[in-house]
Structure formats: structure tokens, C-alpha cells
Write a protein that holds these residues in place. Structure first.
Motif, mmCIF file in Angstrom:
data_model
loop_
_atom_site.group_PDB
_atom_site.id
_atom_site.type_symbol
_atom_site.label_atom_id
_atom_site.label_comp_id
_atom_site.label_asym_id
_atom_site.label_seq_id
_atom_site.Cartn_x
_atom_site.Cartn_y
_atom_site.Cartn_z
ATOM 1 N N ASP A 97 -5.248 -6.909 2.967
ATOM 2 C CA ASP A 97 -4.923 -6.795 4.432
ATOM 3 C C ASP A 97 -4.430 -8.204 5.063
ATOM 4 O OD1 ASP A 97 -7.118 -7.932 4.536
ATOM 5 O OD2 ASP A 97 -7.984 -6.333 5.683
ATOM 6 N N ARG A 135 -1.891 -9.865 5.319
ATOM 7 C CA ARG A 135 -0.609 -9.772 6.516
ATOM 8 C C ARG A 135 -1.004 -8.633 7.401
ATOM 9 N NH1 ARG A 135 4.191 -11.009 2.459
ATOM 10 N NH2 ARG A 135 5.338 -11.060 4.479
ATOM 11 N N ALA A 136 -1.773 -7.833 7.507
ATOM 12 C CA ALA A 136 -1.849 -6.603 8.296
ATOM 13 C C ALA A 136 -1.884 -6.827 9.786
ATOM 14 C CB ALA A 136 -3.040 -5.814 7.712
ATOM 15 N N ARG A 183 -0.044 -4.311 -0.863
ATOM 16 C CA ARG A 183 0.082 -5.145 0.185
ATOM 17 C C ARG A 183 0.320 -4.376 1.363
ATOM 18 N NH1 ARG A 183 4.909 -8.982 -0.552
ATOM 19 N NH2 ARG A 183 5.718 -7.023 -0.883
ATOM 20 N N ILE A 223 1.473 -4.948 5.249
ATOM 21 C CA ILE A 223 2.327 -6.006 6.022
ATOM 22 C C ILE A 223 2.685 -5.358 7.479
ATOM 23 C CG2 ILE A 223 4.537 -7.371 6.027
ATOM 24 C CD1 ILE A 223 4.492 -7.397 3.046
ATOM 25 N N ASP A 256 4.717 -5.443 10.817
ATOM 26 C CA ASP A 256 5.857 -5.743 11.340
ATOM 27 C C ASP A 256 6.610 -4.948 12.288
ATOM 28 O OD1 ASP A 256 7.210 -3.432 10.227
ATOM 29 O OD2 ASP A 256 8.381 -4.441 8.851
ATOM 30 N N THR A 287 3.776 -1.682 -1.552
ATOM 31 C CA THR A 287 3.595 -2.274 -0.167
ATOM 32 C C THR A 287 3.729 -1.096 0.700
ATOM 33 O OG1 THR A 287 4.950 -4.128 -0.943
ATOM 34 C CG2 THR A 287 4.682 -3.831 1.207
ATOM 35 N N TRP A 309 4.496 -1.136 4.811
ATOM 36 C CA TRP A 309 4.710 -1.791 6.254
ATOM 37 C C TRP A 309 4.270 -1.171 7.255
ATOM 38 C CZ3 TRP A 309 7.799 -1.347 1.965
ATOM 39 C CH2 TRP A 309 8.417 -2.519 1.228
#
Ligand SMILES: [Zn+2]
Length: 188
Positions: free
Chosen positions: A44, A46-47, A82, A84, A86, A104, A106
Motif C-alpha cells: 500500500d 502508493r495507496a 500493488r 496505486i 490515481d 495491481t 488502481w
């Protein structure tokens, strides 16, 4: 009439079987029968602002299935999933991802801006990681109905069918399906 009654009995039996499945309420705990359970790590880092929602979404799965457990990866370690944040719509790799594999999620802010519940989004997208496709349109009681459950839907708990499918995806070798790998986009 008889046929209809028979189907009703079969459906009732199926519901009883599903609702009495092990792990419906128990917290994850090491036990001999769980030796074969799968642990998947999620990253997390890049969460962004959704770390809490991701943890809550993962907990929804951890508290309802026992063949797979989602664990937050320690900083700097490899993870299968992952997360992410955005500015697009939420989307995810369709699993079921396996240990050592890569998927992933997003965490698209677009859905949050529209008013959709972050924990439901997280649990839904992780459902994709675990191999569940969308079930749209569908009711709020279905996690995989996604946005069609309504913008005010806050249910983040997978229903009995969704739990059973994930249990099968990570249960016995014979029922394991390969990872799909396509990207599922959750735009309304
Ligand atoms: Zn979806």
C-alpha cells in the motif's frame, strides 16, 4: 408444483451449506487444517489516502474466507498485489493471483469523487485480485455488483456466493483456475 417445491428445497439446502461454511465468523488463526491456506501480500506504499480503506477492505475478506489471507507487506518487501491511488476509475487485474504472482489495484479517485464508499471499493477491487469478475447489474448485498449497487451502498462484505468462489479459487488444487490477467475497469 412438485418440481417447484423440489427446487426450493435444493436452494434452501445450498444456503444452509454456504452459511455453515467454516471461517464465516472466525478470525484468522494458525491451525493444522489451515496449513494449505494461501497468504498474499499487498503493497500500500502508493495507496495514498486510501491506506485505511485498503486495510478495511482486506479485513472484509480475511474475516469471511479462510483459504486465502491478505497481509500488508512490510516496507520494501515484495507483494503480490500493488495498490496505486490515481485519478481514474477504480480498476484491477483479474486474478486469482498466486503467491509470487503480480496483480495491481488502481484505487481510482473518480469513484470516490462520485460518492462511492472507499471500503466497498477496496473490497471490490481486491475481489478482482482474488479472481472474482464483476456481477453487474446487481444489488448492494453483492460486493461484485460494484457501482450498480448504488452510490449510497456501503456494503463491503462479500456475500455467500462470492465467499464460496474465493474459497474454491484458493482451496483444493482441482478447483484452482489460472490467473486471468485482464484489467477490469470499474467505470459506471
Ligand atoms: Zn469491478
Amino acid at each position: 408444483m412438485l418440481r417447484k417445491l423440489g427446487i426450493g428445497i435444493m436452494a434452501a439446502a445450498a444456503i444452509v451449506t454456504l452459511s455453515s461454511a467454516p471461517g464465516a465468523t472466525a478470525a484468522p488463526a494458525p491451525a493444522p487444517e489451515r496449513v494449505a491456506a494461501t497468504t498474499l501480500y499487498y503493497d500500500d506504499s502508493r495507496a495514498g489516502e486510501f491506506k485505511g480503506a485498503v486495510a478495511a477492505g482486506a479485513e472484509q475478506w480475511n474475516s469471511t474466507v479462510e483459504n486465502v489471507t491478505l497481509v500488508r507487506a512490510p516496507a520494501g518487501t515484495r507483494a503480490e498485489i500493488r495498490i496505486i491511488a490515481d485519478d481514474g476509475w477504480p480498476r484491477a487485474t483479474l486474478g486469482p493471483v498466486r503467491p509470487g504472482g503480480s496483480a495491481t489495484v488502481w484505487f481510482g479517485r473518480q469513484a470516490v469523487y462520485q460518492g462511492y464508499d472507499p471500503t466497498r471499493i477496496a473490497a471490490h477491487e481486491l475481489g478482482h485480485s482474488l479472481g472474482l469478475p464483476d456481477r453487474k447489474p446487481g444489488p448492494c448485498s453483492s460486493l461484485m455488483s460494484g457501482s450498480t449497487g448504488g452510490v449510497n451502498c456501503t456494503n463491503a462484505t462479500p456475500n455467500a456466493t462470492e465467499q464460496a468462489q474465493v474459497e474454491a479459487n484458493y482451496g483444493f488444487a482441482a478447483s484452482r483456475i489460472p490467473m486471468d490477467g485482464r484489467i477490469v475497469v470499474d467505470a459506471p
